[in-house]
Write an enzyme that holds these catalytic residues in place. Sequence first.
Site, PDB file in Angstrom:
ATOM      1  N   CYS A  44       0.820  -1.220   0.000  1.00 41.19           N
ATOM      2  CA  CYS A  44       0.000   0.000   0.000  1.00 41.19           C
ATOM      3  C   CYS A  44       0.849   1.264   0.000  1.00 41.19           C
ATOM      4  CB  CYS A  44      -0.981  -0.020   1.171  1.00 41.19           C
ATOM      5  SG  CYS A  44      -0.233  -0.465   2.739  1.00 41.19           S
TER       6      CYS A  44
HETATM    7  N1  LIG Z   1      -4.056  -3.784   5.586  1.00 36.44           N
HETATM    8  C1  LIG Z   1      -3.564  -3.133   4.528  1.00 36.44           C
HETATM    9  O1  LIG Z   1      -3.561  -1.902   4.473  1.00 36.44           O
HETATM   10  C2  LIG Z   1      -3.012  -3.922   3.365  1.00 36.44           C
HETATM   11  C3  LIG Z   1      -2.739  -3.223   2.186  1.00 36.44           C
HETATM   12  C4  LIG Z   1      -2.230  -3.922   1.094  1.00 36.44           C
HETATM   13  C5  LIG Z   1      -2.006  -5.273   1.181  1.00 36.44           C
HETATM   14  N2  LIG Z   1      -2.257  -5.908   2.346  1.00 36.44           N
HETATM   15  C6  LIG Z   1      -2.001  -7.344   2.376  1.00 36.44           C
HETATM   16  O2  LIG Z   1      -3.264  -7.992   2.366  1.00 36.44           O
HETATM   17  C7  LIG Z   1      -3.174  -9.219   3.114  1.00 36.44           C
HETATM   18  C8  LIG Z   1      -4.219  -9.207   4.197  1.00 36.44           C
HETATM   19  O3  LIG Z   1      -3.915  -8.092   5.035  1.00 36.44           O
HETATM   20  P1  LIG Z   1      -4.938  -7.583   6.129  1.00 36.44           P
HETATM   21  O4  LIG Z   1      -4.402  -6.306   6.649  1.00 36.44           O
HETATM   22  O5  LIG Z   1      -6.330  -7.609   5.589  1.00 36.44           O
HETATM   23  O6  LIG Z   1      -4.719  -8.721   7.218  1.00 36.44           O
HETATM   24  P2  LIG Z   1      -5.736  -9.279   8.300  1.00 36.44           P
HETATM   25  O7  LIG Z   1      -6.638  -8.188   8.784  1.00 36.44           O
HETATM   26  O8  LIG Z   1      -4.906 -10.030   9.280  1.00 36.44           O
HETATM   27  O9  LIG Z   1      -6.648 -10.274   7.490  1.00 36.44           O
HETATM   28  C9  LIG Z   1      -6.168 -11.509   7.068  1.00 36.44           C
HETATM   29  C10 LIG Z   1      -7.384 -12.320   6.719  1.00 36.44           C
HETATM   30  O10 LIG Z   1      -6.972 -13.528   6.116  1.00 36.44           O
HETATM   31  C11 LIG Z   1      -7.656 -14.598   6.748  1.00 36.44           C
HETATM   32  N3  LIG Z   1      -6.829 -15.800   6.698  1.00 36.44           N
HETATM   33  C12 LIG Z   1      -5.599 -15.974   7.232  1.00 36.44           C
HETATM   34  N4  LIG Z   1      -5.131 -17.208   6.952  1.00 36.44           N
HETATM   35  C13 LIG Z   1      -6.096 -17.810   6.221  1.00 36.44           C
HETATM   36  C14 LIG Z   1      -6.211 -19.106   5.625  1.00 36.44           C
HETATM   37  N5  LIG Z   1      -5.227 -19.998   5.736  1.00 36.44           N
HETATM   38  N6  LIG Z   1      -7.330 -19.383   4.948  1.00 36.44           N
HETATM   39  C15 LIG Z   1      -8.321 -18.480   4.832  1.00 36.44           C
HETATM   40  N7  LIG Z   1      -8.271 -17.256   5.372  1.00 36.44           N
HETATM   41  C16 LIG Z   1      -7.170 -16.927   6.054  1.00 36.44           C
HETATM   42  C17 LIG Z   1      -7.890 -14.130   8.161  1.00 36.44           C
HETATM   43  O11 LIG Z   1      -8.971 -14.840   8.702  1.00 36.44           O
HETATM   44  P3  LIG Z   1      -9.291 -14.843  10.286  1.00 36.44           P
HETATM   45  O12 LIG Z   1      -9.674 -13.439  10.668  1.00 36.44           O
HETATM   46  O13 LIG Z   1     -10.391 -15.817  10.385  1.00 36.44           O
HETATM   47  O14 LIG Z   1      -8.012 -15.270  10.940  1.00 36.44           O
HETATM   48  C18 LIG Z   1      -8.207 -12.655   7.949  1.00 36.44           C
HETATM   49  O15 LIG Z   1      -9.559 -12.446   7.651  1.00 36.44           O
HETATM   50  C19 LIG Z   1      -1.745  -9.290   3.670  1.00 36.44           C
HETATM   51  O16 LIG Z   1      -0.987 -10.090   2.831  1.00 36.44           O
HETATM   52  C20 LIG Z   1      -1.284  -7.852   3.615  1.00 36.44           C
HETATM   53  O17 LIG Z   1       0.115  -7.740   3.481  1.00 36.44           O
HETATM   54  C21 LIG Z   1      -2.777  -5.263   3.429  1.00 36.44           C
END
Ligand SMILES: NC(=O)c1ccc[n+]([C@@H]2O[C@H](COP(=O)([O-])OP(=O)(O)OC[C@H]3O[C@@H](n4cnc5c(N)ncnc54)[C@H](OP(=O)(O)O)[C@@H]3O)[C@@H](O)[C@H]2O)c1
Length: 284
Positions: free
Chosen positions: A69
């Site tokens: 991001c």
């Molecule tokens: N946050 C940002 O601003 C942002 C921006 C760009 C990219 N990203 C990328 O996007 C990805 C997600 O980030 P996030 O911030 O949204 O993280 P997050 O809030 O921790 O969300 C991760 C999600 O993935 C789910 N998950 C984890 N392991 C899984 C599995 N084995 N099977 C199915 N679902 C699974 C989790 O489910 P549970 O809640 O049930 O554990 C949770 O809903 C990361 O790779 C991050 O680097 C994030």
Amino acid sequence: MKYVPTFLERGARVIDLSSDFRFKKAADYEGVYGLRHTASQLLDQTVSGITEFFRKEIASAHLVANAGCYVIASVLGIIPLLKTDLVDPDALIHICAINGTTGAGSSLKKDLHHAYAFGSMLPYNLNGHRHRLEIEQRLNELSGKNPTVDLTTIHGNFARGIIIIATIPLSKSMIQKMGRQDLCAIYNHFYKNGKKKEHFIQINDAPSTAKESNAKEYDIYPSLARVVGSNFCHIGFDYEKERNVVKVVSVIDNLVKGAAGSAIQNMNVMLGIKEQEGLLTYGL
Ligand SMILES: NC(=O)c1ccc[n+]([C@@H]2O[C@H](COP(=O)([O-])OP(=O)(O)OC[C@H]3O[C@@H](n4cnc5c(N)ncnc54)[C@H](OP(=O)(O)O)[C@@H]3O)[C@@H](O)[C@H]2O)c1
């Protein structure tokens, strides 16, 4: 990287939001993330998911790696200027970036609880943020130049949105020759994309009407609130002649243009449908 090889083998096309396929070399991934790369055979065929710069490659890609991001906000903001010959070729570009608390994901951390984070600011990873090398690599790849980046990251006391402010030194021959209007022309021209303007990029080119230096003209720079809930990136700038630097402000919603929105934009390009499909209205 655990699942993508299987998806590809079964003929699916993948847009990955994680960091696993963002580097061209496995060694860079392993150095930055401290994990062994288990699907490095796919790195060569991966296309970077910054739609505005890799649209043609994305259209036929099987694996798209969406950028981080901070990377999206920085690259969209810096590249138009870096591609000109105005920038000091040995530039050290300082980027100060403030992200909402959603940038930290949804796992629970005490410091991010409302009671701690509200009314405060939370600097983090000042010993080196994971997105720094990715920003340098994308800037190099897209401009042919080799800038060094100094990235400072902070969580603000809001849930969504990123504001980056990049300080870019110009070459000595430019001293005092630049003005805000010149920057408006460079950025507007760059994002015209031939004759068609980039839909999701808005240049804040309101002219300055200040009669004195230090007049507080807040509206000539982008505001974070205007992009939250949308797939837009608003970009503004100014020239500080005493230091011969351009300061670029770039704002996005980290969860939309910084993540899911960019993924939808890329999916639309891959499917050959209208790029703005599903992204025309603000989500909040
Ligand atoms: N946050 C940002 O601003 C942002 C921006 C760009 C990219 N990203 C990328 O996007 C990805 C997600 O980030 P996030 O911030 O949204 O993280 P997050 O809030 O921790 O969300 C991760 C999600 O993935 C789910 N998950 C984890 N392991 C899984 C599995 N084995 N099977 C199915 N679902 C699974 C989790 O489910 P549970 O809640 O049930 O554990 C949770 O809903 C990361 O790779 C991050 O680097 C994030």
